[in-house]
Design a protein around this motif. Structure first.
Motif, short mmCIF file in Angstrom:
data_model
loop_
_atom_site.label_atom_id
_atom_site.label_comp_id
_atom_site.label_asym_id
_atom_site.label_seq_id
_atom_site.Cartn_x
_atom_site.Cartn_y
_atom_site.Cartn_z
N GLU A 94 0.81 -1.21 0.00
CA GLU A 94 0.00 0.00 0.00
C GLU A 94 0.84 1.27 0.00
O GLU A 94 0.54 2.20 -0.76
CB GLU A 94 -0.92 0.00 1.23
N ARG A 95 1.89 1.31 0.83
CA ARG A 95 2.64 2.55 0.98
C ARG A 95 3.75 2.71 -0.06
O ARG A 95 3.80 3.69 -0.79
CB ARG A 95 3.23 2.63 2.38
N ARG A 96 4.64 1.73 -0.15
CA ARG A 96 5.81 1.85 -1.02
C ARG A 96 5.60 1.28 -2.41
O ARG A 96 6.38 1.57 -3.32
CB ARG A 96 7.03 1.18 -0.37
N ARG A 97 4.59 0.40 -2.57
CA ARG A 97 4.25 -0.20 -3.86
C ARG A 97 5.46 -0.92 -4.50
O ARG A 97 5.70 -0.81 -5.69
CB ARG A 97 3.70 0.87 -4.82
N TRP A 98 6.19 -1.66 -3.67
CA TRP A 98 7.29 -2.47 -4.19
C TRP A 98 6.76 -3.68 -4.96
O TRP A 98 7.48 -4.27 -5.77
CB TRP A 98 8.19 -2.94 -3.04
N MET A 99 5.53 -4.10 -4.68
CA MET A 99 4.90 -5.22 -5.37
C MET A 99 3.39 -5.06 -5.28
O MET A 99 2.89 -4.31 -4.43
CB MET A 99 5.36 -6.56 -4.77
N ASP A 100 2.65 -5.74 -6.19
CA ASP A 100 1.19 -5.62 -6.13
C ASP A 100 0.61 -6.65 -5.17
O ASP A 100 1.31 -7.54 -4.67
CB ASP A 100 0.57 -5.74 -7.52
N ASP A 101 -0.68 -6.52 -4.91
CA ASP A 101 -1.33 -7.33 -3.89
C ASP A 101 -1.32 -8.81 -4.25
O ASP A 101 -1.14 -9.68 -3.39
CB ASP A 101 -2.78 -6.87 -3.71
N GLU A 102 -1.50 -9.13 -5.56
CA GLU A 102 -1.53 -10.53 -5.97
C GLU A 102 -0.18 -11.19 -5.75
O GLU A 102 -0.09 -12.32 -5.23
CB GLU A 102 -1.94 -10.64 -7.44
#
Length: 416
Positions: free
Chosen positions: A47-55
């Motif tokens: 959510e914060r850094r967006r290093w990877m997506d939720d999936e």
């Protein structure tokens, strides 16, 4: 060309430092155990850094829960590996582990100096915390991992076998039996298989050769260290082997390490039962991974290596198998998760470890801590505070210590 190389190196160093600082902050603030850690990681990196997506994050967590070892530490190591390569994985593990490791060492240093009635009551309060925490783990894991009659039967078989067997290999035999029973009984029940990914799987800096090398090293240490132990190897090797084996067979949750470590340290006379349970209770009050309980045990060993050497050896040994398995698995994580036979065997193992932990709840946890009806009332109250009110473990630790000290003072006053 030289400037590009220098720029890439600078970027790699910056990313590694970023990973270390982020995980250090998480290591200082992540209270609540492995499930809570996963929630902290998701907020920070999805959510914060967006290093990877939720999936991708969800599948990575599923993989780390599928493998033996501490799932939250393995997930953090994998995120660091993805973000900044090998150095990033190491930085993530160090940052997340260091705070709780140092806190457990500090408790090990202070514990022998805690004397008198208050000190005895404090230690007893920590042992009552262990009763409540392990009971909560049995309750939660039973509901999550024993979802049908077959898995309940496997858990009961494991509990019965452990009550009858006295061999030092009894726990490993029960885990192996769980895998066999899972293959036989749970294949049609194994619905935890992950479907093929419909998104781009993140590219880890792990080649196929590196994965094979990590798996080879994992197996070589698992099989080779006991042989060195039996041949009369130095105590350093024996300590490393004991904690490595414990870390290699933790399925289903971090609390499963309790009976494995008890067998390796208390049953061998390296650590007293009172110190073991007091340290385990204290581990509930610190942030970060529960596996740093090993640092406490390594410090207070009755014979060398102990203190700093023992703490470092024990900590590295208990985390190493889980990290090696992550390195071995990440190049083929979707294929591994999608195998029905692997999912069935894991279902059996997870059911068996519920029985393993239920046995540990009785011995050594219950019989070493609950000595009176008042002790039972404190432990039961702590259990309900954890399960029904969902209070943070740190608050429950403080309340149990306060109740134990208050009971000791009242008992002393009436005795006078």
């Amino acid at each position: 060309m030289g400037e590009q190389t220098s720029s890439r190196q600078s970027s790699c160093v910056e990313r590694t430092l970023e990973v270390f600082l982020v995980f250090l902050r998480l290591g200082l603030t992540s209270f609540g155990g492995p499930i809570a850690h996963i929630g902290y990681f998701r907020r920070e990196f999805v959510e914060r850094r967006r290093w990877m997506d939720d999936e991708a994050f969800t599948d990575l967590v599923a993989l780390c829960q599928f493998l033996p070892g501490p799932a939250s530490s393995q997930t953090g190591f994998a995120i660091g590996l993805l973000r900044a390569g090998w150095a990033g994985g190491l930085a993530a593990w160090c940052g997340f582990t260091l705070p709780s490791m140092l806190l457990m060492i500090a408790f090990a240093i202070a514990a022998p100096n805690v004397a008198g009635p208050t000190g005895v009551a404090l230690v007893h309060g920590l042992k009552l915390v262990a009763v409540a925490v392990v009971a909560q783990a049995v309750w939660d894991m039973g509901r999550r991992l024993c979802t049908d009659r077959r898995r309940v039967a496997i858990a009961l078989i494991a509990l019965t076998l452990l009550s009858l067997l006295t061999s030092v290999y009894a726990q490993l035999a029960v885990i192996a039996a769980g895998a066999v029973l899972g293959l036989a009984l749970c294949r049609m029940q194994a619905n935890d298989v992950v479907p093929a990914a419909s998104y781009d799987i993140p590219a880890f800096a792990v080649t196929r050769k590196a994965a094979i090398a990590a798996l080879t090293l994992f197996v070589a240490l698992l099989l080779g260290l006991p042989l060195l132990h039996e041949s009369g190897a130095a105590q350093y090797v024996r300590l490393f082997e004991a904690f490595y084996r414990s870390g290699a067979f933790v399925f289903g949750g971090g609390h499963v390490v309790l009976p494995l470590l008890q067998q390796q340290t208390v049953a061998t006379g390296w650590v007293s039962s009172n110190d073991f349970l007091a340290g385990y209770g204290a581990a509930q009050a610190v942030p970060g991974p529960l596996f740093t309980f090993a640092a406490f045990l390594g410090w207070i060993m009755a014979t060398p290596p102990n203190h700093w050497t023992g703490a470092l050896l024990a900590t590295v040994a208990i985390f190493l198998p889980g990290l090696l398995l992550v390195i071995a698995a990440v190049p083929c994580w979707q294929t591994l998760l999608a195998r029905p036979s692997a999912a069935a065997a894991l279902a059996g193992v997870n059911a068996a470890v519920v029985g393993l932990l239920a046995h540990a709840l009785y011995s050594p946890v219950w019989i070493s801590a609950v000595w009176s009806p008042v002790d039972f009332a404190i432990a039961a109250s702590a259990f309900f505070l954890l399960v029904r009110w969902r209070l943070p473990p740190l608050i429950v630790v403080v309340l149990c210590i306060a109740a134990a000290i208050g009971t000791a003072f009242v008992t002393t006053a009436f005795a006078l």
